[in-house]
Scaffold this active site. Structure first.
Site, PDB file in Angstrom:
ATOM      1  N   LYS A 111     -10.318  -0.714  10.636  1.00 55.47           N
ATOM      2  CA  LYS A 111     -10.271  -1.940   9.839  1.00 55.47           C
ATOM      3  C   LYS A 111     -10.652  -3.823  10.567  1.00 55.47           C
ATOM      4  CE  LYS A 111      -7.256  -0.570   5.974  1.00 55.47           C
ATOM      5  NZ  LYS A 111      -8.136   0.071   5.383  1.00 55.47           N
ATOM      6  N   CYS A 148      -4.682   2.604  -3.201  1.00 52.31           N
ATOM      7  CA  CYS A 148      -3.777   3.117  -2.485  1.00 52.31           C
ATOM      8  C   CYS A 148      -2.525   2.172  -3.023  1.00 52.31           C
ATOM      9  CB  CYS A 148      -3.906   3.544  -1.304  1.00 52.31           C
ATOM     10  SG  CYS A 148      -5.057   5.190  -0.869  1.00 52.31           S
ATOM     11  N   ASP A 188       3.436  -4.556   8.025  1.00 49.56           N
ATOM     12  CA  ASP A 188       1.939  -4.200   8.166  1.00 49.56           C
ATOM     13  C   ASP A 188       0.831  -4.943   8.327  1.00 49.56           C
ATOM     14  OD1 ASP A 188      -0.323  -2.293   7.060  1.00 49.56           O
ATOM     15  OD2 ASP A 188       0.770  -1.363   5.025  1.00 49.56           O
ATOM     16  N   GLN A 192      -4.064  -5.179   6.725  1.00 47.58           N
ATOM     17  CA  GLN A 192      -5.515  -6.237   6.077  1.00 47.58           C
ATOM     18  C   GLN A 192      -4.807  -7.649   7.056  1.00 47.58           C
ATOM     19  OE1 GLN A 192      -7.579  -5.344   4.561  1.00 47.58           O
ATOM     20  NE2 GLN A 192      -6.747  -3.327   3.727  1.00 47.58           N
ATOM     21  N   HIS A 234       0.484  -0.872   0.058  1.00 50.85           N
ATOM     22  CA  HIS A 234       0.136  -0.062  -0.178  1.00 50.85           C
ATOM     23  C   HIS A 234       0.626   1.372  -0.178  1.00 50.85           C
ATOM     24  CE1 HIS A 234      -2.674   2.736   2.473  1.00 50.85           C
ATOM     25  NE2 HIS A 234      -3.786   2.342   1.619  1.00 50.85           N
TER      26      HIS A 234
HETATM   27  N1  7TS Z   1      -2.073  -0.553   5.047  1.00 51.03           N
HETATM   28  C1  7TS Z   1      -2.620  -1.428   4.177  1.00 51.03           C
HETATM   29  C2  7TS Z   1      -1.850  -2.642   3.574  1.00 51.03           C
HETATM   30  C3  7TS Z   1      -3.800  -0.843   3.223  1.00 51.03           C
HETATM   31  O1  7TS Z   1      -4.188  -2.327   3.330  1.00 51.03           O
HETATM   32  C4  7TS Z   1      -4.321   0.542   4.161  1.00 51.03           C
HETATM   33  C5  7TS Z   1      -5.583   0.896   3.697  1.00 51.03           C
HETATM   34  C6  7TS Z   1      -2.871   1.195   5.170  1.00 51.03           C
HETATM   35  C7  7TS Z   1      -1.756   0.337   5.134  1.00 51.03           C
HETATM   36  C8  7TS Z   1      -3.223   2.230   5.442  1.00 51.03           C
HETATM   37  O2  7TS Z   1      -4.170   2.269   6.490  1.00 51.03           O
HETATM   38  P1  7TS Z   1      -4.689   3.740   7.577  1.00 51.03           P
HETATM   39  O3  7TS Z   1      -5.700   2.991   8.162  1.00 51.03           O
HETATM   40  O4  7TS Z   1      -3.792   4.087   7.845  1.00 51.03           O
HETATM   41  O5  7TS Z   1      -5.518   4.034   5.969  1.00 51.03           O
HETATM   42  N2  7TS Z   1      -6.010   0.141   2.551  1.00 51.03           N
HETATM   43  C9  7TS Z   1      -7.474   0.868   2.499  1.00 51.03           C
HETATM   44  C10 7TS Z   1      -7.819   0.576   1.167  1.00 51.03           C
HETATM   45  O6  7TS Z   1      -7.292  -0.998   0.866  1.00 51.03           O
HETATM   46  N3  7TS Z   1      -8.753   0.454   0.654  1.00 51.03           N
HETATM   47  O7  7TS Z   1      -9.384   1.873   1.650  1.00 51.03           O
HETATM   48  C11 7TS Z   1      -7.542   2.304   2.404  1.00 51.03           C
END
Ligand code: 7TS
Length: 406
Positions: free
Chosen positions: A225, A363, A199, A202, A122
Site C-alpha cells: 500500500k 474487510c 495499524d 492506510q 479492518h
Molecule cells: N489494516 C488496514 C487498515 C487495511 O486497510 C488493510 C488492508 C489491512 C490492515 C491488511 O493489510 P494486508 O496487506 O496485510 O492485507 N486493506 C485492504 C483494503 O482496504 N482493500 O483491500 C485490502
C-alpha cells in the site's frame, strides 16, 4: 511544483488500457501501483545479487544480506524508530498483528483482561484479537463510531479501564478514511497502563509517521500500500517489549543454538524472522520508501487532499449518492452508496468504463453493520491520480445512473 503527469510516467501500468479505455485506477487503498524504481530494484536484486542471506560467506550472500539489512535501515529511518532491532519484516500488516497477538498476547493475557479496539477496524485488527480472547479468556471491547465515522467522543476514555492491557487502533480507516487521534489515544492508554498497537496500513502512504514521537508500542504496515511489493510488511515494536516476547514461529535464522534438549533463540530482530524471508520484497520496499521520501509525504498529502475535495464536491451535487464516512480531516478515501443500485453493479459499470474502484465490505464488516449496508463503493486516491480522473469517475457514475435509474 508537483507534476502529476511526470509522476504518472514513472508507473508503467498507468499507460495501459482496460476494456479499450485508459485505465483510471482508483483502488489504491487495496493496493497501490508500483513505480519503475521499485520494479527495477527487485529485478536488479534477482539479476545480480540473488542468494540466501545471513548464512553464506560467498560474495552474493553477503551482497544479498547487505541489501536486505539496508532495507531494514530504510524502514527504521522512515518510521523514525530508535533502533534497527525494533524493525521486524513480516508478510504484511496482517501477519504483523498476528505476531503481536500470538506472541505478546499469549504470554501476557489472562482471563478477564481486556483488549480495546474500535468499530472501524479492518478484520486484520479484529480477528487476531478474537482468537487471542478465545485462547486466554480475555475480553474484547469495542469503541463505537458515530454517524460521521469518527470515534464517539468520550467513548474511548470510558471504555479504557484498569483491566485494559492493549489498545489496537487504526490510524486511518480503510472503509471510511477517518484519521484517528492516535497520539492522544496512546498517551491516555499509557496513563492507564495499557500498550498500544497502531495499524498504519492506510496511513504510511499519506502522512508522515514518527513512532518515537507517537510513543506507540507497536506499529504495523504493508509494503504494497506504499508503492512497494506485496508479501512484505513491517512490525515495529519497542525493544523492551520485543526482548521479552517469545518467538512467533520456529525455524531457521531465529535460533542461536539448537539441540534436542534445549534451543536458544537469536537476538532481535532475527528472533521473529524464522525461515528465508522475502528478500527481494524487502529490497523493493526499501526502493518504495526512497521513492516516497523523494516526493515527500506533505506533497503527496496535499495532492490527494485536493482530489478528495474535488470528489466530495462532485458527490454532494449528485442526487441519490450518499458519502459514507464524513469525519472532519479524513484521508483520501471516498466510500459511497447510490440509491437503487447495488455497489457491485456500480463497480461493474465503472470497470467497463476503465475506472477501477473497490466494492464490497472492505474487510470491515462491522462498519457496514453500523450503517446497515451490505457494501459500499470506494474510490481511493494516490499520488498519481489526476483531477481528470476524478471527473472520469463521476462521468462513469452518470452512466450508472442512466443505466439503472432512468
Ligand atoms: N489494516 C488496514 C487498515 C487495511 O486497510 C488493510 C488492508 C489491512 C490492515 C491488511 O493489510 P494486508 O496487506 O496485510 O492485507 N486493506 C485492504 C483494503 O482496504 N482493500 O483491500 C485490502
Amino acid at each position: 511544483m508537483f507534476d502529476v503527469h511526470a509522476m504518472r510516467r514513472q508507473f508503467p501500468i498507468l499507460a495501459r488500457e482496460v476494456h479499450g479505455r485508459p485505465l483510471v485506477y482508483l483502488d489504491n487503498a487495496a493496493t497501490t501501483q508500483k513505480p519503475r524504481a521499485v520494479i527495477d530494484a527487485e529485478r536488479h536484486y534477482y539479476e545480480f545479487q540473488n542468494a540466501n542471506i545471513h548464512r553464506g560467506v560467498h560474495a552474493l550472500s553477503q551482497e544479498a544480506t547487505d541489501a536486505f539489512e539496508g532495507a531494514r535501515d530504510k524502514v527504521r529511518n522512515f518510521l523514525k524508530a530508535p533502533q534497527r532491532e525494533e524493525i521486524i519484516f513480516t508478510r504484511g500488516a496482517t501477519e504483523a498483528i498476528n505476531l503481536v497477538a500470538h506472541s505478546w498476547g499469549r504470554a501476557n493475557l489472562k482471563s478477564g483482561d481486556e483488549i480495546l479496539i474500535s468499530e472501524m477496524e479492518h478484520h486484520a485488527n479484529i480477528v487476531p484479537w478474537q482468537l487471542l480472547c478465545e485462547a486466554t479468556g480475555a475480553v474484547l471491547k469495542v469503541i463505537p463510531i458515530d454517524e460521521r465515522g469518527a470515534l464517539v467522543p468520550g467513548a474511548f476514555e470510558s471504555l479504557l479501564g484498569p483491566r485494559t492491557r492493549l489498545v489496537g487502533i487504526t490510524q486511518v480507516s480503510n472503509a471510511l478514511g477517518t484519521v484517528n487521534p492516535v497520539a492522544d489515544i496512546i498517551r491516555k492508554s499509557h496513563a492507564a497502563g495499557a500498550l498500544v498497537l497502531v495499524d498504519g496500513a492506510q496511513a504510511v502512504a499519506h502522512l508522515p509517521v514518527d513512532v518515537k514521537a507517537l510513543d506507540c508500542d507497536f506499529y504495523v504496515f504493508s509494503g504494497h500500500k506504499l508503492y512497494g511489493p506485496t508479501g512484505i510488511g513491517v512490525l515495529y515494536g519497542k525493544r523492551e517489549h520485543l526482548e521479552k516476547m517469545p518467538p512467533y514461529q520456529g525455524g531457521g535464522d531465529m535460533i542461536a543454538q539448537v539441540t534436542f534438549k534445549k534451543t536458544t533463540y537469536n537476538e532481535l530482530p532475527y528472533k521473529f524472522e524464522a525461515g528465508t524471508p522475502h528478500i527481494a520484497g524487502a529490497v523493493g520496499l526499501g526502493a518504495a520508501i526512497d521513492f516516497v521520501q523523494s516526493v515527500g509525504l506533505e506533497t503527496i498529502a496535499a495532492h490527494e487532499d485536493a482530489l478528495l475535495v474535488q470528489a466530495t464536491r462532485l458527490a454532494s451535487g449528485f442526487e441519490g449518492l450518499q458519502v459514507i464516512g464524513t469525519a472532519p480531516g479524513k484521508a483520501s478515501i471516498l466510500s459511497f452508496v447510490m440509491k437503487g443500485v447495488h455497489p457491485h453493479d456500480i463497480g461493474t459499470i465503472l470497470d467497463s468504463e476503465g475506472v477501477a474502484i473497490r466494492t464490497g465490505h472492505h474487510c470491515a464488516m462491522p462498519v457496514m453493520d453500523h450503517y446497515h449496508l451490505p457494501a459500499t463503493a470506494r474510490a481511493s486516491f494516490a499520488l498519481y491520480n489526476t483531477p481528470d480522473e476524478v471527473d472520469a469517475l463521476f462521468r462513469a457514475l452518470r452512466r450508472v445512473e442512466e443505466l439503472f435509474l432512468k
